[in-house]
Scaffold this motif. Structure first.
Motif, PDB file in Angstrom:
ATOM      1  N   GLN A  89       0.826  -1.204   0.000  1.00  0.00           N
ATOM      2  CA  GLN A  89       0.000   0.000   0.000  1.00  0.00           C
ATOM      3  C   GLN A  89       0.862   1.256   0.000  1.00  0.00           C
ATOM      4  N   LYS A  90       2.000   1.185   0.684  1.00  0.00           N
ATOM      5  CA  LYS A  90       2.878   2.348   0.782  1.00  0.00           C
ATOM      6  C   LYS A  90       3.779   2.499  -0.449  1.00  0.00           C
ATOM      7  N   ASP A  91       4.419   1.377  -0.845  1.00  0.00           N
ATOM      8  CA  ASP A  91       5.460   1.451  -1.873  1.00  0.00           C
ATOM      9  C   ASP A  91       5.113   0.725  -3.164  1.00  0.00           C
ATOM     10  N   THR A  92       3.924   0.135  -3.239  1.00  0.00           N
ATOM     11  CA  THR A  92       3.501  -0.756  -4.336  1.00  0.00           C
ATOM     12  C   THR A  92       4.276  -2.065  -4.238  1.00  0.00           C
ATOM     13  N   GLY A  93       4.022  -2.973  -5.175  1.00  0.00           N
ATOM     14  CA  GLY A  93       4.613  -4.310  -5.107  1.00  0.00           C
ATOM     15  C   GLY A  93       6.074  -4.347  -5.486  1.00  0.00           C
ATOM     16  N   ILE A  94       6.610  -3.259  -6.048  1.00  0.00           N
ATOM     17  CA  ILE A  94       8.033  -3.178  -6.369  1.00  0.00           C
ATOM     18  C   ILE A  94       8.620  -1.988  -5.631  1.00  0.00           C
ATOM     19  N   VAL A  95       9.602  -2.256  -4.752  1.00  0.00           N
ATOM     20  CA  VAL A  95      10.090  -1.195  -3.874  1.00  0.00           C
ATOM     21  C   VAL A  95      11.420  -0.609  -4.323  1.00  0.00           C
ATOM     22  N   SER A  96      12.063  -1.206  -5.342  1.00  0.00           N
ATOM     23  CA  SER A  96      13.332  -0.655  -5.820  1.00  0.00           C
ATOM     24  C   SER A  96      13.583  -1.115  -7.252  1.00  0.00           C
ATOM     25  N   ASP A  97      14.506  -0.440  -7.917  1.00  0.00           N
ATOM     26  CA  ASP A  97      14.852  -0.802  -9.293  1.00  0.00           C
ATOM     27  C   ASP A  97      15.481  -2.190  -9.379  1.00  0.00           C
ATOM     28  N   SER A  98      16.056  -2.665  -8.266  1.00  0.00           N
ATOM     29  CA  SER A  98      16.718  -3.965  -8.285  1.00  0.00           C
ATOM     30  C   SER A  98      15.753  -5.130  -8.069  1.00  0.00           C
ATOM     31  N   GLN A  99      14.491  -4.820  -7.728  1.00  0.00           N
ATOM     32  CA  GLN A  99      13.508  -5.889  -7.551  1.00  0.00           C
ATOM     33  C   GLN A  99      12.994  -6.322  -8.917  1.00  0.00           C
ATOM     34  N   LEU A 100      13.168  -7.595  -9.242  1.00  0.00           N
ATOM     35  CA  LEU A 100      12.879  -8.093 -10.586  1.00  0.00           C
ATOM     36  C   LEU A 100      11.418  -8.431 -10.815  1.00  0.00           C
ATOM     37  N   ILE A 101      10.651  -8.627  -9.744  1.00  0.00           N
ATOM     38  CA  ILE A 101       9.267  -9.057  -9.894  1.00  0.00           C
ATOM     39  C   ILE A 101       8.418  -8.456  -8.782  1.00  0.00           C
ATOM     40  N   SER A 102       7.195  -8.086  -9.117  1.00  0.00           N
ATOM     41  CA  SER A 102       6.258  -7.572  -8.117  1.00  0.00           C
ATOM     42  C   SER A 102       5.715  -8.740  -7.299  1.00  0.00           C
ATOM     43  N   VAL A 103       5.407  -8.473  -6.039  1.00  0.00           N
ATOM     44  CA  VAL A 103       4.833  -9.531  -5.200  1.00  0.00           C
ATOM     45  C   VAL A 103       3.480  -9.988  -5.747  1.00  0.00           C
ATOM     46  N   ASP A 104       2.810  -9.124  -6.503  1.00  0.00           N
ATOM     47  CA  ASP A 104       1.524  -9.496  -7.102  1.00  0.00           C
ATOM     48  C   ASP A 104       1.675 -10.674  -8.061  1.00  0.00           C
ATOM     49  N   LEU A 105       2.852 -10.809  -8.664  1.00  0.00           N
ATOM     50  CA  LEU A 105       3.058 -11.805  -9.704  1.00  0.00           C
ATOM     51  C   LEU A 105       3.658 -13.111  -9.196  1.00  0.00           C
ATOM     52  N   LEU A 106       3.965 -13.176  -7.897  1.00  0.00           N
ATOM     53  CA  LEU A 106       4.487 -14.421  -7.336  1.00  0.00           C
ATOM     54  C   LEU A 106       3.366 -15.454  -7.218  1.00  0.00           C
ATOM     55  N   LYS A 107       3.700 -16.710  -7.393  1.00  0.00           N
ATOM     56  CA  LYS A 107       2.689 -17.765  -7.365  1.00  0.00           C
ATOM     57  C   LYS A 107       2.190 -18.010  -5.949  1.00  0.00           C
ATOM     58  N   ASP A 108       0.895 -18.360  -5.833  1.00  0.00           N
ATOM     59  CA  ASP A 108       0.332 -18.626  -4.509  1.00  0.00           C
ATOM     60  C   ASP A 108      -0.087 -20.096  -4.312  1.00  0.00           C
ATOM     61  N   HIS A 109      -0.409 -20.816  -5.380  1.00  0.00           N
ATOM     62  CA  HIS A 109      -0.797 -22.235  -5.318  1.00  0.00           C
ATOM     63  C   HIS A 109      -2.000 -22.487  -4.404  1.00  0.00           C
ATOM     64  N   VAL A 110      -2.829 -21.474  -4.207  1.00  0.00           N
ATOM     65  CA  VAL A 110      -4.018 -21.669  -3.374  1.00  0.00           C
ATOM     66  C   VAL A 110      -4.914 -22.758  -3.958  1.00  0.00           C
ATOM     67  N   ALA A 111      -5.032 -22.794  -5.276  1.00  0.00           N
ATOM     68  CA  ALA A 111      -5.887 -23.794  -5.930  1.00  0.00           C
ATOM     69  C   ALA A 111      -5.379 -25.214  -5.717  1.00  0.00           C
ATOM     70  N   ASP A 112      -4.095 -25.359  -5.376  1.00  0.00           N
ATOM     71  CA  ASP A 112      -3.506 -26.684  -5.189  1.00  0.00           C
ATOM     72  C   ASP A 112      -3.500 -27.142  -3.742  1.00  0.00           C
ATOM     73  N   MET A 113      -3.952 -26.282  -2.829  1.00  0.00           N
ATOM     74  CA  MET A 113      -3.862 -26.607  -1.406  1.00  0.00           C
ATOM     75  C   MET A 113      -4.825 -27.726  -1.026  1.00  0.00           C
ATOM     76  N   PRO A 114      -4.385 -28.662  -0.161  1.00  0.00           N
ATOM     77  CA  PRO A 114      -5.305 -29.674   0.370  1.00  0.00           C
ATOM     78  C   PRO A 114      -6.309 -29.043   1.323  1.00  0.00           C
ATOM     79  N   THR A 115      -7.317 -29.792   1.676  1.00  0.00           N
ATOM     80  CA  THR A 115      -8.431 -29.267   2.481  1.00  0.00           C
ATOM     81  C   THR A 115      -7.960 -28.675   3.804  1.00  0.00           C
ATOM     82  N   ASP A 116      -7.072 -29.366   4.503  1.00  0.00           N
ATOM     83  CA  ASP A 116      -6.611 -28.876   5.806  1.00  0.00           C
ATOM     84  C   ASP A 116      -5.921 -27.517   5.683  1.00  0.00           C
ATOM     85  N   ASP A 117      -5.104 -27.376   4.638  1.00  0.00           N
ATOM     86  CA  ASP A 117      -4.404 -26.098   4.437  1.00  0.00           C
ATOM     87  C   ASP A 117      -5.379 -24.987   4.060  1.00  0.00           C
ATOM     88  N   LEU A 118      -6.403 -25.332   3.278  1.00  0.00           N
ATOM     89  CA  LEU A 118      -7.416 -24.333   2.919  1.00  0.00           C
ATOM     90  C   LEU A 118      -8.195 -23.876   4.144  1.00  0.00           C
TER      91      LEU A 118
END
Length: 486
Positions: free
Chosen positions: A110-139
């Motif tokens: 919210q403060k700095d957006t998903g990329i906080v410096s020129d050296s950051q290669l990827i936004s946190v928005d684009l990192l994988k979450d695998h929520v769809a692959d989670m088993p029932t207990d993890d969900l």
């Protein structure tokens, strides 16, 4: 980040590869954490700014949850802590570490957006979450944490699906932080660039946490904690960079199951595809060209698993003499049947050496530690950080036992590995260098006159016990390596 570039790694998705030739021990890149939190159970023992274990920490007077080395560390952390501090005060207590880390990530976004410096290669928005692959207990756990987060941050402007994405992303990308000696896991953090480095069971890189310099009185001049990705050997230009998400000291089938469960992918690395070293990890002992029957091997393996469960229960209960007794009984059954590289025997040797060291029975501990590192050396990559730490502990154990020749040799071997995996400025490498200098001096004295050496050593121990690096021998909470969050 001039040493690396993002590329399409096929079925593995994105990856990082080199843009130049890298040498063993070279820092490929360093990266400060996007967000980090101390584990719940250690919140009063570890500084929430520099993640060092300290005594008599200074407590935040407002939330009474965060603890710091001193006012300087507290001032340096205030920008990260101020929203957390208000949220804790509002609900009267701190939520669990996962909720706190998600909140810190979202406040940073919210403060700095998903990329906080020129050296950051990827936004946190684009990192994988695998929520769809989670088993029932993890969900179900995710849903519970979602509700805790909404209670903690009732005025959040983020959509629930985005919050869920951050929880899932941390679950498979969170990175364990160690204390200043690299011996205990103390927290978890997010490093977006590191998330791009794919897994290999026999990797060409390792990751170490550098706590930075917090010694200046003015927090403005503090250097941030950061991870360093280090080359384990020579890496060619355009070669993919890899780290291991799990300990190699498991057969390929067990590693694949662990990776599938935690990270939701099927490992197809060369070590798993070719079942490399599986035969050594489950090998029977060969004597005069003969091996025990398969039935006897299976029987001893079953006995070993049962015994390891009893050993762990006794260790958890703090009954260390019982642990030693169980280890000795198990080893008596294992030694005629299992090879010195068999996983079950190595696990018993590891526990026995640690607990005997904790009980200050160093001569016995040294025998087990030496056997353990001989087996490890046949299984691990020669520059593996876990191997280096194990050899270091064995060296210090032998030193405490008065076996100066063996001790110095092991400490030199450990130092050579840790110079690659940790670098010359890491606290544990600096401590090891001091020990190496000390044991070298003692070894010269020993070779000149053994009797005089032992007399002086006994006199020194009576007045001032050898305390340096005792932490490395403790049988509690030791961490074999920095890994992705387990």
């Amino acid at each position: 980040m001039n040493n690396v570039q993002v590329f399409d790694a096929g079925l593995k998705g994105r990856g990082l590869r080199t843009t130049k030739i890298l040498q063993p021990g070279e820092v490929v890149f360093a990266e400060p954490s996007f967000a980090a939190v101390v584990f719940d159970r250690l919140s009063q023992q570890v500084c929430h700014n520099c993640f060092r274990r300290q005594v008599n920490l200074h407590r935040c007077a407002q939330c009474k949850f965060a603890h710091y080395c001193d006012r300087t560390c507290q001032t340096a952390c205030w920008d990260e802590h101020k929203q957390e501090c208000a949220a804790i005060r509002n609900i009267g207590k701190a939520p669990n570490e996962n909720v706190r880390l998600v909140a810190r990530v979202l406040w940073r976004v919210q403060k700095d957006t998903g990329i906080v410096s020129d050296s950051q290669l990827i936004s946190v928005d684009l990192l994988k979450d695998h929520v769809a692959d989670m088993p029932t207990d993890d969900l179900n756990e995710l849903k519970s944490n979602m509700q805790k987060f909404l209670d903690y941050c009732p005025n959040t402007k983020h959509r629930t699906d985005y919050i869920s994405h951050i929880f899932g992303m941390i679950d498979c990308n969170g990175f364990t932080l160690s204390d200043q000696r690299g011996l205990q896991a103390v927290g978890v953090a997010l490093f977006p660039n590191l998330c791009l480095v794919n897994h290999d069971c026999w990797p060409n890189c390792t990751v170490i946490l550098n706590h930075g310099n917090q010694s200046t009185l003015n927090s403005t001049f503090h250097s941030k904690k950061r991870i360093e990705l280090r080359a384990l050997g020579k890496i060619a230009e355009n070669e993919e960079l890899t780290v291991s998400y799990v300990d190699f000291l498991n057969v390929s089938g067990d590693r694949k199951l662990a990776l599938k469960h935690q990270y939701h992918f099927d490992c197809t690395c060369k070590s798993c595809s070719e079942h490399s070293k599986d035969d050594l990890m489950m090998a029977a002992k060969e004597t005069d060209g003969k091996k025990p029957s398969g039935e006897l091997v299976k029987e001893v393996q079953m006995f070993s698993l049962e015994c390891l469960a009893k050993i762990e229960a006794a260790r958890t209960a703090g009954n260390f003499n019982e642990v030693v007794k169980l280890c000795q009984e198990c080893l008596e059954r294992q030694e005629p049947v299992l090879a010195d590289t068999h996983l079950y025997q190595l696990r018993v040797l590891s526990v026995a050496s640690e607990v005997l060291s904790y009980l200050r029975r160093f001569s016995e501990a040294a025998k087990y530690a030496n056997r353990m590192v001989e087996g490890y050396a046949k299984l691990y990559h020669p520059n593996n950080a876990q191997l280096g730490m194990a050899i270091m502990r064995a060296g210090v154990t032998n030193w405490h036992a008065g076996l100066i020749e063996t001790a110095h040799g092991l400490i030199c071997k450990a130092y050579a590995i840790l110079m690659v995996t940790h670098g010359a400025t890491h606290p544990i490498t600096r401590d090891l260098e001091a020990i190496r200098t000390q044991t070298e001096m003692e070894l010269r004295m020993f070779k000149q006159n053994e009797d005089v050496y032992h007399s002086m050593r006994e006199a020194a121990l009576q007045t001032k016990p050898m305390g340096k690096m005792t932490e490395a021998l403790r049988g509690e909470d030791n961490v074999k390596a920095l890994t992705h969050k387990q």
